[in-house]
Motif scaffolding. Structure first.
Motif, PDB file in Angstrom:
ATOM      1  N   PHE A 252       0.814  -1.211   0.000  1.00  0.00           N
ATOM      2  CA  PHE A 252       0.000   0.000   0.000  1.00  0.00           C
ATOM      3  C   PHE A 252       0.854   1.269   0.000  1.00  0.00           C
ATOM      4  O   PHE A 252       0.351   2.345  -0.318  1.00  0.00           O
ATOM      5  CB  PHE A 252      -0.975  -0.035   1.181  1.00  0.00           C
ATOM      6  N   SER A 253       2.132   1.131   0.314  1.00  0.00           N
ATOM      7  CA  SER A 253       3.023   2.287   0.192  1.00  0.00           C
ATOM      8  C   SER A 253       3.287   2.613  -1.269  1.00  0.00           C
ATOM      9  O   SER A 253       3.795   3.701  -1.579  1.00  0.00           O
ATOM     10  CB  SER A 253       4.350   2.010   0.912  1.00  0.00           C
ATOM     11  N   LEU A 254       2.938   1.696  -2.177  1.00  0.00           N
ATOM     12  CA  LEU A 254       3.129   1.936  -3.602  1.00  0.00           C
ATOM     13  C   LEU A 254       2.050   2.852  -4.176  1.00  0.00           C
ATOM     14  O   LEU A 254       2.154   3.289  -5.321  1.00  0.00           O
ATOM     15  CB  LEU A 254       3.124   0.610  -4.369  1.00  0.00           C
ATOM     16  N   ALA A 255       1.026   3.150  -3.391  1.00  0.00           N
ATOM     17  CA  ALA A 255      -0.034   4.042  -3.885  1.00  0.00           C
ATOM     18  C   ALA A 255       0.501   5.449  -4.100  1.00  0.00           C
ATOM     19  O   ALA A 255       0.300   6.054  -5.158  1.00  0.00           O
ATOM     20  CB  ALA A 255      -1.211   4.063  -2.905  1.00  0.00           C
ATOM     21  N   HIS A 256       1.203   5.984  -3.083  1.00  0.00           N
ATOM     22  CA  HIS A 256       1.663   7.366  -3.164  1.00  0.00           C
ATOM     23  C   HIS A 256       3.129   7.539  -2.822  1.00  0.00           C
ATOM     24  O   HIS A 256       3.673   8.633  -2.979  1.00  0.00           O
ATOM     25  CB  HIS A 256       0.828   8.250  -2.221  1.00  0.00           C
ATOM     26  N   GLY A 257       3.813   6.487  -2.356  1.00  0.00           N
ATOM     27  CA  GLY A 257       5.195   6.596  -1.946  1.00  0.00           C
ATOM     28  C   GLY A 257       5.310   6.803  -0.451  1.00  0.00           C
ATOM     29  O   GLY A 257       4.339   6.635   0.293  1.00  0.00           O
ATOM     30  N   GLY A 258       6.510   7.160   0.018  1.00  0.00           N
ATOM     31  CA  GLY A 258       6.748   7.330   1.441  1.00  0.00           C
ATOM     32  C   GLY A 258       7.555   8.579   1.744  1.00  0.00           C
ATOM     33  O   GLY A 258       8.345   9.038   0.913  1.00  0.00           O
ATOM     34  N   LYS A 259       7.382   9.089   2.938  1.00  0.00           N
ATOM     35  CA  LYS A 259       7.993  10.365   3.304  1.00  0.00           C
ATOM     36  C   LYS A 259       9.513  10.305   3.311  1.00  0.00           C
ATOM     37  O   LYS A 259      10.179  11.324   3.118  1.00  0.00           O
ATOM     38  CB  LYS A 259       7.476  10.833   4.656  1.00  0.00           C
ATOM     39  N   ASP A 260      10.087   9.121   3.527  1.00  0.00           N
ATOM     40  CA  ASP A 260      11.542   8.967   3.546  1.00  0.00           C
ATOM     41  C   ASP A 260      12.074   8.405   2.229  1.00  0.00           C
ATOM     42  O   ASP A 260      13.147   7.814   2.191  1.00  0.00           O
ATOM     43  CB  ASP A 260      11.967   8.066   4.707  1.00  0.00           C
ATOM     44  N   SER A 261      11.283   8.550   1.158  1.00  0.00           N
ATOM     45  CA  SER A 261      11.660   8.089  -0.192  1.00  0.00           C
ATOM     46  C   SER A 261      11.625   6.581  -0.341  1.00  0.00           C
ATOM     47  O   SER A 261      12.196   6.045  -1.297  1.00  0.00           O
ATOM     48  CB  SER A 261      13.053   8.612  -0.603  1.00  0.00           C
TER      49      SER A 261
ATOM     50  N   VAL B 197       7.040  10.689  -2.141  1.00  0.00           N
ATOM     51  CA  VAL B 197       5.588  10.844  -2.231  1.00  0.00           C
ATOM     52  C   VAL B 197       5.235  11.597  -3.511  1.00  0.00           C
ATOM     53  O   VAL B 197       5.748  12.692  -3.768  1.00  0.00           O
ATOM     54  CB  VAL B 197       5.045  11.615  -1.012  1.00  0.00           C
ATOM     55  N   ALA B 198       4.368  10.985  -4.318  1.00  0.00           N
ATOM     56  CA  ALA B 198       3.908  11.611  -5.557  1.00  0.00           C
ATOM     57  C   ALA B 198       2.797  12.596  -5.199  1.00  0.00           C
ATOM     58  O   ALA B 198       1.609  12.259  -5.209  1.00  0.00           O
ATOM     59  CB  ALA B 198       3.414  10.551  -6.539  1.00  0.00           C
ATOM     60  N   THR B 199       3.164  13.817  -4.866  1.00  0.00           N
ATOM     61  CA  THR B 199       2.206  14.766  -4.304  1.00  0.00           C
ATOM     62  C   THR B 199       1.081  15.109  -5.268  1.00  0.00           C
ATOM     63  O   THR B 199      -0.062  15.312  -4.849  1.00  0.00           O
ATOM     64  CB  THR B 199       2.917  16.055  -3.863  1.00  0.00           C
ATOM     65  N   SER B 200       1.383  15.194  -6.567  1.00  0.00           N
ATOM     66  CA  SER B 200       0.323  15.535  -7.519  1.00  0.00           C
ATOM     67  C   SER B 200      -0.704  14.411  -7.619  1.00  0.00           C
ATOM     68  O   SER B 200      -1.909  14.661  -7.691  1.00  0.00           O
ATOM     69  CB  SER B 200       0.918  15.839  -8.898  1.00  0.00           C
ATOM     70  N   VAL B 201      -0.232  13.159  -7.592  1.00  0.00           N
ATOM     71  CA  VAL B 201      -1.143  12.013  -7.598  1.00  0.00           C
ATOM     72  C   VAL B 201      -1.936  11.973  -6.296  1.00  0.00           C
ATOM     73  O   VAL B 201      -3.156  11.731  -6.290  1.00  0.00           O
ATOM     74  CB  VAL B 201      -0.359  10.694  -7.793  1.00  0.00           C
ATOM     75  N   TYR B 202      -1.249  12.210  -5.195  1.00  0.00           N
ATOM     76  CA  TYR B 202      -1.884  12.238  -3.872  1.00  0.00           C
ATOM     77  C   TYR B 202      -3.033  13.243  -3.856  1.00  0.00           C
ATOM     78  O   TYR B 202      -4.153  12.951  -3.410  1.00  0.00           O
ATOM     79  CB  TYR B 202      -0.829  12.626  -2.842  1.00  0.00           C
TER      80      TYR B 202
ATOM     81  N   GLY C  46       7.268  14.491  -6.936  1.00  0.00           N
ATOM     82  CA  GLY C  46       7.902  13.674  -5.908  1.00  0.00           C
ATOM     83  C   GLY C  46       8.538  14.509  -4.814  1.00  0.00           C
ATOM     84  O   GLY C  46       9.326  15.422  -5.080  1.00  0.00           O
ATOM     85  N   ARG C  47       8.191  14.200  -3.582  1.00  0.00           N
ATOM     86  CA  ARG C  47       8.703  14.963  -2.446  1.00  0.00           C
ATOM     87  C   ARG C  47       8.903  14.045  -1.259  1.00  0.00           C
ATOM     88  O   ARG C  47       8.107  13.122  -1.024  1.00  0.00           O
ATOM     89  CB  ARG C  47       7.735  16.092  -2.093  1.00  0.00           C
ATOM     90  N   SER C  48       9.940  14.294  -0.503  1.00  0.00           N
ATOM     91  CA  SER C  48      10.225  13.529   0.711  1.00  0.00           C
ATOM     92  C   SER C  48      10.747  14.486   1.770  1.00  0.00           C
ATOM     93  O   SER C  48      10.784  15.704   1.564  1.00  0.00           O
ATOM     94  CB  SER C  48      11.268  12.440   0.420  1.00  0.00           C
ATOM     95  N   VAL C  49      11.170  13.935   2.900  1.00  0.00           N
ATOM     96  CA  VAL C  49      11.743  14.784   3.944  1.00  0.00           C
ATOM     97  C   VAL C  49      13.055  15.405   3.485  1.00  0.00           C
ATOM     98  O   VAL C  49      13.560  16.333   4.115  1.00  0.00           O
ATOM     99  CB  VAL C  49      11.979  13.971   5.244  1.00  0.00           C
ATOM    100  N   PHE C  50      13.593  14.904   2.366  1.00  0.00           N
ATOM    101  CA  PHE C  50      14.848  15.426   1.826  1.00  0.00           C
ATOM    102  C   PHE C  50      14.626  16.548   0.811  1.00  0.00           C
ATOM    103  O   PHE C  50      15.577  17.136   0.329  1.00  0.00           O
ATOM    104  CB  PHE C  50      15.651  14.294   1.186  1.00  0.00           C
ATOM    105  N   GLY C  51      13.356  16.805   0.477  1.00  0.00           N
ATOM    106  CA  GLY C  51      13.051  17.874  -0.463  1.00  0.00           C
ATOM    107  C   GLY C  51      12.354  17.363  -1.709  1.00  0.00           C
ATOM    108  O   GLY C  51      11.963  16.196  -1.813  1.00  0.00           O
ATOM    109  N   TRP C  52      12.196  18.261  -2.679  1.00  0.00           N
ATOM    110  CA  TRP C  52      11.575  17.898  -3.957  1.00  0.00           C
ATOM    111  C   TRP C  52      12.506  16.998  -4.760  1.00  0.00           C
ATOM    112  O   TRP C  52      13.717  17.185  -4.748  1.00  0.00           O
ATOM    113  CB  TRP C  52      11.258  19.146  -4.779  1.00  0.00           C
ATOM    114  N   GLU C  53      11.958  16.070  -5.465  1.00  0.00           N
ATOM    115  CA  GLU C  53      12.744  15.119  -6.230  1.00  0.00           C
ATOM    116  C   GLU C  53      13.149  15.720  -7.583  1.00  0.00           C
ATOM    117  O   GLU C  53      12.309  16.047  -8.405  1.00  0.00           O
ATOM    118  CB  GLU C  53      11.937  13.832  -6.463  1.00  0.00           C
ATOM    119  N   GLY C  54      14.450  15.864  -7.782  1.00  0.00           N
ATOM    120  CA  GLY C  54      14.953  16.300  -9.070  1.00  0.00           C
ATOM    121  C   GLY C  54      14.718  17.758  -9.371  1.00  0.00           C
ATOM    122  O   GLY C  54      14.869  18.183 -10.525  1.00  0.00           O
TER     123      GLY C  54
END
Length: 417
Positions: A318-327, A332-337, A397-405
């Motif tokens: 179920f973590s595959l639905a939107h991703g996880g906060k620690d990547s 986390v795919a925020t736009s999909v979320y 994509g976003r995590s506690v480390f920031g925006w992805e890419g």
């Protein structure tokens, strides 16, 4: 009579949930609860919350670390915030929480009781009793630090408590459900989650009835000093065998591995999103920004709403639905979320007005995924994860480390998801 539904090992994790995810978790968690109440009623929501496997999967689909003990704190906190504006309309209330918030449970119950007419004194007594049982009658090496009390306007309730063992770096979660108990001391738990750690003194086991009676008799006839003297003269008695429970192993590794996921169920979800999604959501797919990736997440959310207990033995899926906060498994795919929240809110609102077609379509999507998983083929787990990670920047994509890419959080909503 209470029944135990299983156990799980929950590693203790530090860190925090960032505000951008916390707000989304509150929104998604609340609308999932509303959908369950709309479809199945308030008692069914309590029953789900009392199920340890479902509870962990629920937290994972909301973007929390899929195996962490932090799921307990964040899910309770998210629901307390998310359901508060609609609690009187929904008839579901969340009290308590972690630390000082747990001690406010009686005060919160009295406020709810005065507003909706339920017996606050009886509920407060229940809250205190379950806390006392799990801290005193269950001697398993875990110190309670969290107490969440979910109650409906009918006065039925579920309690989710958690204790920690800092020496072992582990947590144990306890689930209670009022409609499944006959009393507080004869196997009252819906479930106890946590690591097996040798012998556990559990005086709530029905087989301990004779022991409880004998202890009272000894105390009244011998007194505490004579009891201690007798014990010093005798060898340690053999402990009764513990109940055998289904066990959910929450591993120490943080990343999601192929061994953590039932791949055929993932393939069924992907196939349903591809084949059934366009059939069931023609109007939805005309909305700019909504595409197969959003329907894929909706299929997993639909399983959380409609799935049977056996479906939640692999919370990692179920973590595959939107991703996880620690990547993990990916940011986390925020736009999909956000699109998932938008679609679910629209579906629930329409259902309240008598148009339940979108909620019905979600159930058909879940039914189709279960049917297709018997025959569907798809990418390997590693290929799927690599594809999602590559697409992460375009999905916000976003995590506690920031925006992805990306270096700035700009332009996150372009394209079809």
């Amino acid at each position: 009579m209470a029944q135990r539904t299983g156990s799980a090992d929950l590693p203790l994790h530090g860190g925090h949930v960032p505000a951008w995810l916390s707000a989304r978790m509150a929104s998604l968690g609340a609308v999932i609860c509303e959908a369950i109440v709309q479809e199945y009623g308030r008692d069914e929501l309590l029953s789900r919350l009392a199920h340890p496997f479902w509870f962990q999967s629920f937290g994972a689909v909301m973007g929390m670390d899929w195996h962490s003990s932090g799921v307990t704190t964040t899910v309770i906190g998210a629901l307390k915030r998310g359901l508060e504006p609609a609690q009187d309309e929904l008839g579901v209330y969340v009290c308590g929480g972690r630390g000082k918030h747990s001690r406010r449970t009686p005060e919160e119950l009295r406020a709810i009781g005065g507003r909706v007419g339920i017996d606050a004194d009886e509920l407060t007594k229940a809250s205190r009793l379950v806390a006392k049982v799990d801290s005193a009658a269950i001697q398993d090496g875990f110190d309670l630090y969290l107490h969440g009390f979910f109650v409906t306007r009918e006065g039925n309730w579920t309690v989710v408590q958690q204790g920690m063992n800092t020496d072992k770096g582990q947590a144990r979660r306890y689930h209670w459900f009022s409609k499944s108990r006959s009393n507080f001391i004869d196997e009252p738990h819906a479930a106890i989650d946590g690591p097996a750690q040798g012998e556990i003194v559990n005086l709530t086991d029905r087989r301990a009835n004779a022991s409880r009676s004998a202890q009272l008799d000894l105390l009244s006839t011998l007194g505490p000093d004579r009891i201690v003297a007798e014990l010093l003269e005798q060898s340690k008695p053999e402990q009764p065998e513990q109940l055998s429970l289904p066990h959910l192993e929450m591993p120490a590794h943080h990343e999601v591995r192929s061994s953590d996921v039932f791949i055929r169920r993932l393939h069924g979800t992907l196939a349903a999103a591809t084949e059934q999604g366009p059939t069931d959501f023609p109007d939805l797919l005309l909305i700019p920004g909504v595409g197969a990736r959003t329907v894929q997440s909706l299929a997993m959310v639909a399983e959380v709403v409609h799935g049977a207990p056996y479906r939640f033995q692999d919370p990692a899926r179920f973590s595959l639905a939107h991703g996880g906060k620690d990547s993990h498994p990916y940011p986390v795919a925020t736009s999909v979320y956000d699109e998932t929240i938008k679609v679910l809110k629209s579906a629930v609102q329409k259902a309240k007005l008598g148009n339940s077609e979108t909620l019905a379509a979600l159930k058909r999507l879940d039914d189709q995924a279960r049917m297709l998983e018997r025959t569907a083929n798809g990418p390997t787990f590693e290929t799927y994860i690599a594809r999602e990670q590559a697409a992460s920047p375009s999905l916000g994509g976003r995590s506690v480390f920031g925006w992805e890419g990306m270096t700035t959080p700009m332009s996150k909503s372009g394209g079809t998801r």
